[in-house]
Design a protein around this motif. Structure first.
Motif, PDB file in Angstrom:
ATOM      1  N   ARG A 153      -6.508   2.871 -14.370  1.00 24.89           N
ATOM      2  CA  ARG A 153      -5.799   2.830 -13.091  1.00 24.89           C
ATOM      3  C   ARG A 153      -5.894   1.407 -12.526  1.00 24.89           C
ATOM      4  O   ARG A 153      -6.973   0.979 -12.104  1.00 24.89           O
ATOM      5  N   LEU A 154      -4.775   0.719 -12.524  1.00 21.24           N
ATOM      6  CA  LEU A 154      -4.706  -0.623 -11.957  1.00 21.24           C
ATOM      7  C   LEU A 154      -4.454  -0.529 -10.446  1.00 21.24           C
ATOM      8  O   LEU A 154      -3.914   0.471  -9.965  1.00 21.24           O
ATOM      9  N   ALA A 155      -4.826  -1.577  -9.735  1.00 24.31           N
ATOM     10  CA  ALA A 155      -4.720  -1.557  -8.277  1.00 24.31           C
ATOM     11  C   ALA A 155      -3.983  -2.793  -7.776  1.00 24.31           C
ATOM     12  O   ALA A 155      -3.510  -3.628  -8.568  1.00 24.31           O
ATOM     13  N   GLU A 156      -3.898  -2.924  -6.459  1.00 22.11           N
ATOM     14  CA  GLU A 156      -3.190  -4.052  -5.855  1.00 22.11           C
ATOM     15  C   GLU A 156      -3.820  -5.391  -6.254  1.00 22.11           C
ATOM     16  O   GLU A 156      -3.121  -6.398  -6.381  1.00 22.11           O
ATOM     17  N   ARG A 157      -5.132  -5.404  -6.431  1.00 21.57           N
ATOM     18  CA  ARG A 157      -5.815  -6.656  -6.801  1.00 21.57           C
ATOM     19  C   ARG A 157      -5.435  -7.128  -8.201  1.00 21.57           C
ATOM     20  O   ARG A 157      -5.710  -8.266  -8.576  1.00 21.57           O
ATOM     21  N   ASP A 158      -4.792  -6.267  -8.998  1.00 20.78           N
ATOM     22  CA  ASP A 158      -4.389  -6.629 -10.357  1.00 20.78           C
ATOM     23  C   ASP A 158      -2.952  -7.134 -10.423  1.00 20.78           C
ATOM     24  O   ASP A 158      -2.472  -7.469 -11.515  1.00 20.78           O
ATOM     25  N   ILE A 159      -2.258  -7.199  -9.309  1.00 19.19           N
ATOM     26  CA  ILE A 159      -0.866  -7.649  -9.296  1.00 19.19           C
ATOM     27  C   ILE A 159      -0.823  -9.149  -9.585  1.00 19.19           C
ATOM     28  O   ILE A 159      -1.519  -9.940  -8.946  1.00 19.19           O
ATOM     29  N   VAL A 160       0.001  -9.528 -10.550  1.00 20.82           N
ATOM     30  CA  VAL A 160       0.076 -10.933 -10.968  1.00 20.82           C
ATOM     31  C   VAL A 160       1.446 -11.537 -10.671  1.00 20.82           C
ATOM     32  O   VAL A 160       1.746 -12.638 -11.118  1.00 20.82           O
ATOM     33  N   ARG A 161       2.276 -10.846  -9.942  1.00 20.46           N
ATOM     34  CA  ARG A 161       3.549 -11.417  -9.501  1.00 20.46           C
ATOM     35  C   ARG A 161       3.300 -12.253  -8.241  1.00 20.46           C
ATOM     36  O   ARG A 161       2.188 -12.598  -7.922  1.00 20.46           O
ATOM     37  N   HIS A 162       4.352 -12.564  -7.525  1.00 21.43           N
ATOM     38  CA  HIS A 162       4.241 -13.334  -6.284  1.00 21.43           C
ATOM     39  C   HIS A 162       3.256 -12.644  -5.345  1.00 21.43           C
ATOM     40  O   HIS A 162       3.240 -11.408  -5.243  1.00 21.43           O
ATOM     41  N   PRO A 163       2.395 -13.396  -4.664  1.00 23.15           N
ATOM     42  CA  PRO A 163       1.418 -12.784  -3.760  1.00 23.15           C
ATOM     43  C   PRO A 163       2.029 -11.855  -2.727  1.00 23.15           C
ATOM     44  O   PRO A 163       1.375 -10.914  -2.262  1.00 23.15           O
ATOM     45  N   LEU A 164       3.288 -12.089  -2.368  1.00 20.11           N
ATOM     46  CA  LEU A 164       3.933 -11.213  -1.390  1.00 20.11           C
ATOM     47  C   LEU A 164       4.118  -9.797  -1.922  1.00 20.11           C
ATOM     48  O   LEU A 164       4.204  -8.850  -1.139  1.00 20.11           O
ATOM     49  N   VAL A 165       4.201  -9.649  -3.254  1.00 18.60           N
ATOM     50  CA  VAL A 165       4.360  -8.317  -3.830  1.00 18.60           C
ATOM     51  C   VAL A 165       3.168  -7.440  -3.468  1.00 18.60           C
ATOM     52  O   VAL A 165       3.317  -6.294  -3.049  1.00 18.60           O
ATOM     53  N   ALA A 166       1.955  -7.984  -3.625  1.00 19.71           N
ATOM     54  CA  ALA A 166       0.755  -7.223  -3.275  1.00 19.71           C
ATOM     55  C   ALA A 166       0.727  -6.907  -1.787  1.00 19.71           C
ATOM     56  O   ALA A 166       0.338  -5.810  -1.377  1.00 19.71           O
ATOM     57  N   SER A 167       1.151  -7.861  -0.958  1.00 16.04           N
ATOM     58  CA  SER A 167       1.160  -7.637   0.491  1.00 16.04           C
ATOM     59  C   SER A 167       2.139  -6.544   0.876  1.00 16.04           C
ATOM     60  O   SER A 167       1.843  -5.684   1.726  1.00 16.04           O
ATOM     61  N   MET A 168       3.317  -6.541   0.245  1.00 15.70           N
ATOM     62  CA  MET A 168       4.331  -5.539   0.554  1.00 15.70           C
ATOM     63  C   MET A 168       3.893  -4.144   0.114  1.00 15.70           C
ATOM     64  O   MET A 168       4.070  -3.170   0.849  1.00 15.70           O
ATOM     65  N   ILE A 169       3.321  -4.068  -1.098  1.00 14.72           N
ATOM     66  CA  ILE A 169       2.898  -2.760  -1.601  1.00 14.72           C
ATOM     67  C   ILE A 169       1.795  -2.191  -0.731  1.00 14.72           C
ATOM     68  O   ILE A 169       1.686  -0.967  -0.542  1.00 14.72           O
ATOM     69  N   GLY A 170       0.991  -3.045  -0.124  1.00 19.09           N
ATOM     70  CA  GLY A 170      -0.078  -2.569   0.740  1.00 19.09           C
ATOM     71  C   GLY A 170       0.400  -1.926   2.023  1.00 19.09           C
ATOM     72  O   GLY A 170      -0.325  -1.128   2.629  1.00 19.09           O
ATOM     73  N   VAL A 171       1.617  -2.267   2.462  1.00 21.18           N
ATOM     74  CA  VAL A 171       2.111  -1.725   3.735  1.00 21.18           C
ATOM     75  C   VAL A 171       3.293  -0.784   3.570  1.00 21.18           C
ATOM     76  O   VAL A 171       3.630  -0.060   4.521  1.00 21.18           O
ATOM     77  N   LEU A 172       3.949  -0.791   2.421  1.00 22.09           N
ATOM     78  CA  LEU A 172       5.130   0.057   2.230  1.00 22.09           C
ATOM     79  C   LEU A 172       4.747   1.452   1.751  1.00 22.09           C
ATOM     80  O   LEU A 172       3.758   1.629   1.076  1.00 22.09           O
TER      81      LEU A 172
END
Length: 262
Positions: A243-262
């Motif tokens: 199970r991968l998490a938001e901390r494993d996202i390697v795209r643009h940093p905004l992707v992790a920020s968006m997934i955290g609030v959407l």
């Protein structure tokens, strides 16, 4: 001073007459600098081991997070791996890269890539062409991952030889996949029955990696079977559920920020 210059000119003349070249002539009178050796630019190396050139020339597969490292270790150690996580965590890329690595090393005889032909919330209508042309828009992410590890020319050659097969999930029923590396992508768009059918295609000397994000299904609520099947398989020995998490996202940093609030 003049005597020294005359002596060097005489030496060069004599060397030319005997067909010899003096490297000092070029080093002294030209502005050409040595590429290697002590005169070379410090901190640069032409060899592939240099970190600055490693990614561009070697395409070394390296994890960029702890979750990715766990996924790569699971693929090496298990024949069936469920890779779950949000967009941008490298699930598909790592699975396809490991498949290419296994094929190149002779560990498997072919690669089978499968993906459900489900539209992302909108219909694109009827598509012209044969089956491959109609499925091309849905399978494009798999082509992108393949072409990043191999040249497109090599990908086409391997597909022509049958060593790489890209097929929709609807064509997998009734098959037994022996000596193959199978990647099932976007599994959150598969129903429970479809996933059960896919998982039971696993044959001898084969590895299967199922990737998907249970929270990003394009099916109606409650129809996707990925979360349910993954929870059931966690209790089975020799099956890895990563199970991968938001901390494993390697795209643009905004992707992790968006997934955290959407």
């Amino acid at each position: 001073m003049e005597a020294s210059m005359t002596k060097r000119a005489a030496t060069r003349r004599q060397s030319r007459e005997h067909g010899l070249l003096d490297s000092r002539e070029f080093m002294e009178e030209s502005k050409v600098r040595r590429l290697h050796g002590p005169e070379a630019r410090p901190g640069w190396s032409p060899y592939p081991s240099n970190d600055d050139r490693d990614q561009a020339y070697l395409k070394t597969l390296k994890p960029k997070s702890d979750g990715q490292a766990e996924l790569m270790e699971a693929i090496d150690a298990h024949n069936l791996v469920m890779a779950l996580g949000p967009a941008g965590t490298g699930k598909t890329y790592l699975a396809v890269a490991k498949a290419v690595e296994a094929l190149e090393a002779g560990k498997v005889g072919r690669i089978v890539l499968s993906r459900p032909a489900v539209e992302a919330g909108e219909s694109i209508g009827f598509l012209p062409g044969d089956m491959e042309d109609k499925l091309a828009p849905y399978l494009r992410p798999l082509y992108d991952a393949l072409s990043d590890r191999l040249s497109m020319k090599r990908v086409k050659a391997l597909m022509a030889e049958g060593l790489i097969e890209i097929a929709p999930i609807g064509y997998m029923r009734g098959r037994t996949l022996n000596n193959a590396f199978i990647v099932v992508d976007e599994a959150q768009n598969c129903t429970y029955v479809q996933l059960k059918m896919l998982l039971t295609r696993l044959g001898w000397h084969s590895t299967m990696v199922v990737t998907g994000d249970p929270h990003q299904s394009d099916l109606l609520p409650g129809v996707s079977g990925l979360a349910d099947i993954s929870a059931r398989l966690e209790a089975v020995d020799d099956i890895a559920v990563v199970r991968l998490a938001e901390r494993d996202i390697v795209r643009h940093p905004l992707v992790a920020s968006m997934i955290g609030v959407l």
